[in-house]
Enzyme design. Structure first.
Site, PDB file in Angstrom:
ATOM      1  N   GLN A   1     -49.278  26.330 -32.439  1.00 37.93           N
ATOM      2  CA  GLN A   1     -51.097  26.207 -32.978  1.00 37.93           C
ATOM      3  C   GLN A   1     -50.762  25.519 -33.891  1.00 37.93           C
ATOM      4  O   GLN A   1     -51.607  25.372 -33.502  1.00 37.93           O
ATOM      5  CB  GLN A   1     -51.264  27.773 -32.999  1.00 37.93           C
ATOM      6  CG  GLN A   1     -51.585  28.401 -31.978  1.00 37.93           C
ATOM      7  CD  GLN A   1     -51.920  29.686 -32.185  1.00 37.93           C
ATOM      8  OE1 GLN A   1     -51.407  30.350 -32.522  1.00 37.93           O
ATOM      9  NE2 GLN A   1     -53.196  29.632 -32.012  1.00 37.93           N
TER      10      GLN A   1
ATOM     11  N   CYS B   1     -46.678  36.720 -28.926  1.00 35.97           N
ATOM     12  CA  CYS B   1     -47.316  36.879 -30.385  1.00 35.97           C
ATOM     13  C   CYS B   1     -48.534  37.338 -29.911  1.00 35.97           C
ATOM     14  O   CYS B   1     -48.561  38.643 -29.675  1.00 35.97           O
ATOM     15  CB  CYS B   1     -47.279  35.932 -31.572  1.00 35.97           C
ATOM     16  SG  CYS B   1     -47.955  34.564 -30.389  1.00 35.97           S
TER      17      CYS B   1
ATOM     18  N   SER C   1     -44.768  31.937 -29.871  1.00 26.58           N
ATOM     19  CA  SER C   1     -44.478  32.357 -28.110  1.00 26.58           C
ATOM     20  C   SER C   1     -43.810  30.691 -28.509  1.00 26.58           C
ATOM     21  O   SER C   1     -43.465  30.605 -26.856  1.00 26.58           O
ATOM     22  CB  SER C   1     -45.559  33.245 -27.282  1.00 26.58           C
ATOM     23  OG  SER C   1     -45.822  34.030 -27.521  1.00 26.58           O
TER      24      SER C   1
END
Length: 490
Positions: free
Chosen positions: A275, A229, A236
């Site tokens: 994330q 990404c 990802s």
């Protein structure tokens, strides 16, 4: 019901129970924080911090571990921002990397060649939220011609393209100019996944995963796929976690899957995978939905009776409702980017999508496609399906991502769906064509107005230039006459 089906149902129930419990308590940020703490380690990142390598990292706080980093075998620099992720229990390998920088594009394609990768999965757009998130490292269409990287001896050429609602797949030819050997690589560009966000619902993402699997690009017989990404950890990591868990569900039974443990295992090879809490929640939702599709697929194979997919629609509606809640907070700020390089050229800008397009998801409420394939078919050439499929001939308007699809283009699909969903898919395609046509018309109108403005500016310059010269001559003559008059009086 067989014992295997009993196990599968129990495993789905366990994962769903965990998902519903966390969701009901709004505890995704806390659950995510626990994973971050448990995955803290002392792995070194010495190579990434060397002076000659610092500028090869897109973000200062996202760097590859030394023990799992990809090492380039030729050239003056062996460093590239990439890690090999191994999920041994699922027998899967991935190479996760950042979106290439202008200075690392050659290194990127050299890695693809040396690792014998047959697919590149791009999960971001080149520009998102008015920021460059990735260099334009691949040719968009035949107009680009070959991209040659002399410093590493690699040439990349466009062959064909297939456009679908959620992503674009391109078949590229990569040539090692030292040995003059060539290989074909499939480039999957998923364009409807927002930065630091998640897809609108798991269904479209699972369709994308299914289509990638069907090419054989994730098989052990070829090199690891390149997944990226922008930073190569959020979107990802989500893709790899969902794929690995569903593969384990398929091979070992659903009771063998512990999503949290799989993510912790993956984080031993690359920092920060997944994330945000929202990405973690979406991973659970996609795994649950994919597992149910696998169960449906098993039932179809065993009973040969048609299955009603209405339940899957209900699941999507349930996820959409939860996805619209505002009480989930993203507690991790975006990584700090380094100084940006030169802007993209106008020809690169032609493939960029506006941020508004990602929010208007054409798949909302769409029925799920066929379940994920149990195992990809045997492929002697992973590009065979792409070559045999009719190729779209899209026209890219400058400075906008305008794709005018013909009726034949809309019918292209890497997989066929059941007859009950064809009407709905056709309606979605029609809506997509209408939207694209509206955007194209708006772009043409903007260009027309811009051209009129430029012509008016030229006309003004042509009219005012003689007047300016005349005024200059008049004023100059008057000054000379005044000086002569004053001189004579003195």
């Amino acid at each position: 019901m067989t014992s295997n089906e009993d196990t599968r149902s129990q495993a789905i129930s366990n994962i769903e129970t965990e998902y519903n419990e966390i969701n009901s308590k709004n505890a995704w940020p806390i659950f995510f924080q626990h994973i971050r703490v448990d995955s803290s380690n002392e792995y070194s990142c010495i190579e990434s911090k060397k002076p000659q390598n610092k500028n090869l990292n897109r973000y200062r706080d996202v760097v590859p571990y030394d023990h799992s980093r990809i090492i380039l075998k030729r050239g003056t620099c062996d460093y590239i921002h990439a890690n090999l992720i191994q999920v041994e229990s699922a027998n899967r390998k991935y190479i996760l990397t950042q979106g290439p920088l202008p200075t690392t594009v050659g290194h990127f394609w050299l890695m693809v060649w040396e690792q014998n990768s047959r697919a590149v999965l791009m999960l971001n757009k080149v520009i998102e939220k008015n920021q460059i998130k990735c260099h334009q490292y691949f040719p968009l269409d035949e107009k680009w011609g070959p991209m040659i990287f002399e410093e590493v001896g690699i040439k990349v050429e466009f062959i064909v393209k297939i456009q679908s609602l959620e992503y674009t797949s391109r078949l590229l030819r990569i040539t090692d100019m030292e040995s003059n050997q060539s290989r074909e690589v499939i480039h999957f560009h998923y364009t409807t996944w927002p930065d630091f966000g998640v897809p609108q619902c798991p269904t479209s993402f699972l369709r994308f995963l299914r289509d990638v699997r069907c090419t054989g690009a994730l098989d052990q017989s070829v090199g690891p796929p390149i997944v990226h990404c922008s930073a190569g950890i959020g979107r990802s990591g989500t893709f790899c976690l969902v794929d690995s868990c569903l593969l384990l569900i398929e091979k070992q039974g659903l009771n063998s899957v512990n999503v949290r443990e799989i993510l912790l295992e993956m984080r031993q090879f690359r920092m920060g995978l997944i994330q945000t809490p929202e990405q973690l929640r979406f991973s659970y939702a996609a795994i649950i939905e994919g597992a149910k599709q696998l169960a449906v697929n098993n039932t179809i194979v065993n009973s040969k009776e048609p299955i009603d997919n209405d339940d899957n629609d209900d699941n999507d509606d349930e996820y959409d409702e939860m996805n619209n809640r505002k009480d989930l907070i993203d507690d991790e700020p975006p990584p700090l980017p380094p100084p940006r390089g030169a802007s993209l050229t106008r020809s690169m800008m032609s493939d960029l999508s506006s941020d508004s397009s990602s929010s208007e998801n054409d798949d909302v409420g769409a029925p799920p496609d066929k379940p994920l394939p149990s195992e990809p078919p045997n492929h002697t050439d992973v590009s065979a399906d792409l070559k045999s499929t009719s190729i779209t001939n899209n026209t890219y308007e400058q400075n906008a991502n305008v794709t005018t699809s013909s009726n034949e283009d809309a019918e292209i699909s890497l997989q066929t769906n059941n007859s009950n969903s064809e009407d709905k898919k056709s309606e979605l395609r029609q809506r997509c064509r209408e939207r694209n046509n509206r955007i194209a018309e708006q772009v043409r109108e903007m260009k027309r107005r811009q051209k009129e403005t430029e012509e008016w500016q030229k006309l003004k310059r042509s009219l005012f230039k003689p007047l300016t010269i005349s005024l200059g001559i008049g004023i100059g003559g008057g000054l000379i006459a005044l000086c002569y008059y004053l001189y004579m009086r003195s």
